[in-house]
Design a protein around this motif. Structure first.
Motif, PDB file in Angstrom:
ATOM      1  N   CYS A 315       0.819  -1.231   0.000  1.00 15.82           N
ATOM      2  CA  CYS A 315       0.000   0.000   0.000  1.00 15.82           C
ATOM      3  C   CYS A 315       0.842   1.266   0.000  1.00 15.82           C
ATOM      4  O   CYS A 315       1.779   1.400   0.779  1.00 15.82           O
ATOM      5  CB  CYS A 315      -0.901  -0.010   1.235  1.00 15.82           C
ATOM      6  N   CYS A 318      -2.724   5.847  -0.985  1.00 17.95           N
ATOM      7  CA  CYS A 318      -3.290   6.851  -1.888  1.00 17.95           C
ATOM      8  C   CYS A 318      -4.731   7.190  -1.516  1.00 17.95           C
ATOM      9  O   CYS A 318      -5.237   8.251  -1.868  1.00 17.95           O
ATOM     10  CB  CYS A 318      -3.224   6.359  -3.326  1.00 17.95           C
ATOM     11  N   GLY A 319      -5.423   6.277  -0.865  1.00 22.23           N
ATOM     12  CA  GLY A 319      -6.815   6.531  -0.463  1.00 22.23           C
ATOM     13  C   GLY A 319      -7.843   6.189  -1.528  1.00 22.23           C
ATOM     14  O   GLY A 319      -9.046   6.342  -1.291  1.00 22.23           O
ATOM     15  N   CYS A 321      -8.956   3.371  -2.587  1.00 22.77           N
ATOM     16  CA  CYS A 321      -9.907   2.314  -2.187  1.00 22.77           C
ATOM     17  C   CYS A 321     -10.972   2.878  -1.249  1.00 22.77           C
ATOM     18  O   CYS A 321     -12.124   2.447  -1.280  1.00 22.77           O
ATOM     19  CB  CYS A 321      -9.175   1.128  -1.575  1.00 22.77           C
ATOM     20  N   CYS A 375      -6.812   0.010  -7.033  1.00 25.49           N
ATOM     21  CA  CYS A 375      -5.561   0.072  -6.267  1.00 25.49           C
ATOM     22  C   CYS A 375      -4.354   0.163  -7.204  1.00 25.49           C
ATOM     23  O   CYS A 375      -4.164  -0.700  -8.061  1.00 25.49           O
ATOM     24  CB  CYS A 375      -5.440  -1.163  -5.373  1.00 25.49           C
TER      25      CYS A 375
HETATM   26  S1  SF4 Z   1      -5.986   1.867  -3.167  1.00 25.69           S
HETATM   27 FE1  SF4 Z   1      -6.027   1.541  -0.945  1.00 25.69          FE
HETATM   28  S2  SF4 Z   1      -4.802  -0.309  -0.660  1.00 25.69           S
HETATM   29 FE2  SF4 Z   1      -4.301   0.441  -2.705  1.00 25.69          FE
HETATM   30  S3  SF4 Z   1      -2.517   1.772  -2.422  1.00 25.69           S
HETATM   31 FE3  SF4 Z   1      -4.296   3.094  -2.305  1.00 25.69          FE
HETATM   32  S4  SF4 Z   1      -4.788   3.193  -0.082  1.00 25.69           S
HETATM   33 FE4  SF4 Z   1      -3.421   1.443  -0.395  1.00 25.69          FE
END
Ligand code: SF4
Length: 490
Positions: A315, A318-319, A321, A375
């Motif tokens: 991870c 990035c936020g 999800c 993701c």
């Molecule tokens: S989408 Fe969610 S799990 Fe994937 S990198 Fe971003 S914060 Fe992490």
């Protein structure tokens, strides 16, 4: 370590669902993030290229995790070569003690901080305050929630749940500013207050988006410039980084700095990409005299040791999800009860903190798979959620995972499904028992709290039909569908 309140998940979710203001903020902000991400990816790369970039990023992070001991050693040597110090902290308490020791040795009175989720895990602000050292958050969102005495609501937008009215009220109370609804004016108030702190601080604490093993470079991605001030103005710079933040080489950043801002906010590039290589060199005009990198475990090894869960450490925070999750979009971040929320919070919180306390989180998902699709490092979140559910069901908590009532129902269900007569008998009984509570084809409120009433606590239950399909078939349809040769169709 920050208190884990995940045992309150169900109650806190209910409160969030009833909070109309919160529902409005969530819908508004999430929609913006989702739209911006989709359009920038489509315009800049297209699906095929984006997919190839995600695949490569996942491979780089996974291979780094598979050889983490090698890369941790490389980071250690690189940072020392640059004149910095490296520490390995097993848990939050050890990490706090390291930072406190550095602060005390140097007579630090004020610490400025740029955004760091690891520091939230550590609960370092309380520790510093207890020792008479003033910590000041300098990311605007973090500053707002520090004044409010709250925890971050979202990984990249910690104060997204606050309205401008609420921010104005906080500033009036703490900064003695005039009331205003003008966002620019509010930013000016915060900037004026923080400028004094930047000038006075002896120590800056930052997080790290990436730590480059071969050069010992720490990379920070920010939009407000506060990260650059934090890492360059005070005479001591302390970096708090989860040990999974390592990438092998500087070239890798070219990929991750494309993926991260687009996935997070839909930006092509963030306003400030800061690369810190250590303390000031004799030839430098400015920069910190001391540079300390604290690499924190704090439960990450629990993920690393589990071959299935290991990929959660890919991870990059990035936020995306969170922004796309139908559950997060209804309940927001505080309901999850710890530092990380949304789908990534649901998979890392139980192994990093306490499986028993956070046992409900792996169930906070519809398993729709959108989190996996967005993701940037291709973490298969639904698979990891199921893995954790299996652990709970298999008795990983050292206790039965179901109540006696659930076992009774499942036992009855099992018996009924094996015998047609029993099935019809049970269905008729259900029809009879629910009839007094059915109105207009719906059962809105069942009695016997909480064993049965839970079914109708947040949704209506369809009232059973007056006649079962089998009975309808026998009494009316079988005759109409009789085949000329004597057999029935269907
Ligand atoms: S989408 Fe969610 S799990 Fe994937 S990198 Fe971003 S914060 Fe992490």
């Amino acid at each position: 370590m920050a208190e884990v309140k995940s045992a309150e998940f169900k109650k806190a979710s209910g409160r969030a669902l009833r909070d109309e203001k919160l529902q409005h903020s969530l819908e508004h902000v999430m929609e913006h993030f989702v739209g911006a991400r989709a359009s920038v990816i489509e315009n800049d790369f297209g699906d095929e290229n984006w997919e190839a970039m995600r695949t490569r990023a996942a491979a780089i992070k996974q291979s780094t995790l598979e050889h983490l001991d090698y890369y941790l050693d490389m980071v250690d040597r690189s940072v020392r070569r640059n004149g910095g110090h490296v520490y390995f902290a097993d848990d939050a308490a050890q990490a706090n003690a390291i930072v406190l020791d550095i602060a005390k040795r140097n007579g630090v009175k004020t610490v400025i901080k740029s955004k760091s989720m690891v520091s939230e895990e550590m609960g370092i602000n309380h520790i510093l305050e207890r020792e008479g050292i003033e910590p000041v958050e300098t990311d605007l969102g973090e500053y707002i929630i520090q004044l409010a005495g709250e925890t971050p609501f979202h990984i990249i937008a910690p104060a997204m749940h606050k309205t401008r009215q609420e921010v104005s009220a906080l500033f009036q109370e703490w900064l003695k500013t005039a009331p205003t609804q003008d966002i620019k004016r509010l930013c000016v108030y915060a900037r004026d207050a923080l400028r004094e702190k930047f000038a006075a601080a002896d120590m800056g604490i930052s997080g790290a988006n990436f730590v480059v093993a071969e050069t010992g470079t720490v990379c920070l991605v920010t939009n407000e410039g506060n990260g650059r001030m934090t890492t360059s103005a005070p005479r001591i710079h302390v970096v708090l980084a989860g040990m999974e933040k390592i990438v092998p080489a500087v070239e890798d950043l070219a990929l991750f700095l494309r993926l991260l801002p687009r996935s997070a906010t839909g930006q092509r590039i963030t306003s400030y990409n800061t690369f810190v290589g250590g303390p000031r060199a004799p030839s430098d005009e400015d920069g910190p005299e001391e540079f300390h990198l604290v690499l924190v475990d704090n439960g990450r090894l629990n993920l690393l040791r589990d071959e299935v869960m290991r990929e959660a450490l890919r991870c990059i925070r990035c936020g995306a999800c969170l922004n796309h999750c139908p559950v997060y979009r209804k309940i927001g971040g505080h309901a999850y009860g710890w530092v990380y929320s949304g789908p990534i919070g649901a998979i890392v919180t139980p192994p990093m903190t306490n499986m028993k306390v956070a046992r409900d989180l792996p169930y906070a998902s519809t398993l729709c798979g959108t989190c996996k699709d967005v993701c940037p490092v291709k973490i298969d979140i639904p698979r990891l959620l199921l893995h954790l559910r299996h652990k709970v069901a298999e008795g990983a908590l050292g206790e039965r995972s179901t109540t006696w009532m659930e076992r009774l129902f499942v036992g009855q269900w099992h018996g009924a499904m094996r015998n047609r007569k029993a099935l019809e008998g049970k269905a008729n009984l259900g029809r009879l028992l629910t009839r007094p509570f059915a109105r207009g084809g719906k059962v809105r409120k069942l009695p016997f709290a909480p064993m049965v009433s839970g079914w109708t606590a947040s949704r209506d239950f369809p009232a059973p039909a007056p006649r079962s399909f089998a009975r309808l078939w026998r009494e009316e349809l079988a005759h109409d569908n009789a085949h000329p040769n004597g057999t029935e169709q269907g």
